[in-house]
Design an enzyme around this catalytic site. Structure first.
Site, short mmCIF file in Angstrom:
data_model
loop_
_atom_site.label_atom_id
_atom_site.label_comp_id
_atom_site.label_asym_id
_atom_site.label_seq_id
_atom_site.Cartn_x
_atom_site.Cartn_y
_atom_site.Cartn_z
N ALA A 191 7.27 56.51 44.64
CA ALA A 191 6.07 57.32 44.92
C ALA A 191 5.36 56.95 46.22
CB ALA A 191 5.07 57.32 43.75
N ALA A 192 5.95 56.05 47.02
CA ALA A 192 5.33 55.76 48.33
C ALA A 192 5.31 57.03 49.19
CB ALA A 192 6.08 54.65 49.04
N GLY A 193 6.43 57.78 49.13
CA GLY A 193 6.49 59.04 49.89
C GLY A 193 5.48 60.05 49.35
N ASP A 194 5.23 59.99 48.05
CA ASP A 194 4.26 60.92 47.44
C ASP A 194 2.83 60.53 47.83
OD1 ASP A 194 6.41 62.16 46.20
OD2 ASP A 194 6.26 60.86 44.44
#
Ligand code: RIB
Length: 305
Positions: free
Chosen positions: A249-252
């Site tokens: 979820a870093a990209g999220d």
């Protein structure tokens, strides 16, 4: 208040921390198990809500326990859930996630109801597109629904951000790409989008993606930072060094924060810096939605943890 419409997936994540990611055919003993809300669309909606935006989330969940649990979670975050359909035919999406000692992950998704999101589901929220500042979508729901999202964003003159995750197996249709203002792939997704070999540099892929007609390309490179290419040129923006616990979820976190900062009127460069702080904070915590930071944390983040 900045307004963001997010169209995308909602999953329940089953996460196991393990010393390493198992090889094919192998069983290994892991450490800790957690079940948390996830899904790229939902994660980005929650990220944007925690950072202070009014968020409308357009999605499908099953008429089951996971769907009910996740829906309650979005409501607690203050997200407008009027356009989330409870699907009677398909179960809620589920993701199985293994996280290794370095915080890297491997994910398998059973999409369930996510794959039944239709262009009509998206069109029902048109009034919210008209009121939005920024529209945000990913590729964990069917392409026709994503294409309708981009068309509606364009129709109402709103900035359209596409986070092309997971990496598409086929080229994206021109009717989608022509309405995308900002594309935020990671390296793997950029390779898939421009059919580039493994050894292609981020710089060459950013150029290839701009040549497809997308005005702003932001390639996220994990701990190597971000490559931003727009009409002004190309620049690398370094990542904040942090101790990674889980990169899920870093990209999220990045995409949700980028949308909020742009909706608040920041420049693309300032929005990327804000998004990098949100992403850095998210990798220091386990799980998708539990890892997403709140506004004060991102504003106060000085760079090192
Ligand atoms: O981007 C992370 C997400 O990918 C996880 O929450 C999982 O549900 C998958 O959709």
């Amino acid at each position: 208040m900045a307004r963001v419409v997010v169209v995308g997936s909602a999953n329940m994540d089953m996460v196991v921390r393990a010393p390493r990611i198992p090889r094919p055919g192998e069983t290994i003993v892991g450490l800790q198990f957690v079940m948390v809300a996830g899904g790229k669309g939902a994660n980005q909606a929650v990220a944007a809500a925690r950072l202070g935006a009014h968020v409308t989330f357009v999605a499908r969940v099953g008429n089951d326990l996971f769907g009910a649990h996740n829906l309650e979670g979005y409501q607690r975050e203050g997200i407008d859930c009027r356009f989330i359909v409870r699907d009677e035919e398909s179960p809620s999406g589920v993701a199985l996630i293994a996280v290794d000692a370095e915080g890297q992950n491997a994910i398998v998704v059973a999409p369930g109801a996510n794959m039944r999101l239709t262009p009509e589901d998206v069109a029902r929220a048109e009034e919210e597109f008209a009121r939005a500042d920024v529209v945000l979508a990913q590729l964990e729901v069917p392409i026709p629904a994503v294409t309708r999202t981009a068309e509606l964003a364009h129709k109402h003159g709103k900035r359209m951000i596409l986070n092309p995750a997971p990496a598409p197996r086929h080229p994206l249709p021109p009717e989608l790409l022509q309405h995308v203002d900002i594309l935020t792939p990671n390296e793997t997704e950029a390779q898939a989008l421009c059919n580039a070999p493994d050894y292609a540099s981020p710089e060459s892929m950013a150029q290839a993606l701009r040549a497809l007609g997308v005005p702003v390309v932001i390639i996220t490179l994990g701990d190597q930072g971000v490559l931003l290419q727009d009409a002004a040129g190309m620049q690398r923006m370094p990542a904040h060094p942090v101790q990674a616990i889980d990169t899920t979820a870093a990209g999220d976190a990045f995409a949700g924060a980028l949308a909020v900062a742009l909706a608040e009127g920041e420049s693309v460069e300032e929005a990327v810096q804000f998004a990098q702080r949100a992403a850095a904070l998210s990798v220091t915590r386990l799980g998708a939605q539990p890892s997403l930071p709140y506004r004060a944390e991102v504003d106060d983040f000085s760079g090192l943890i």
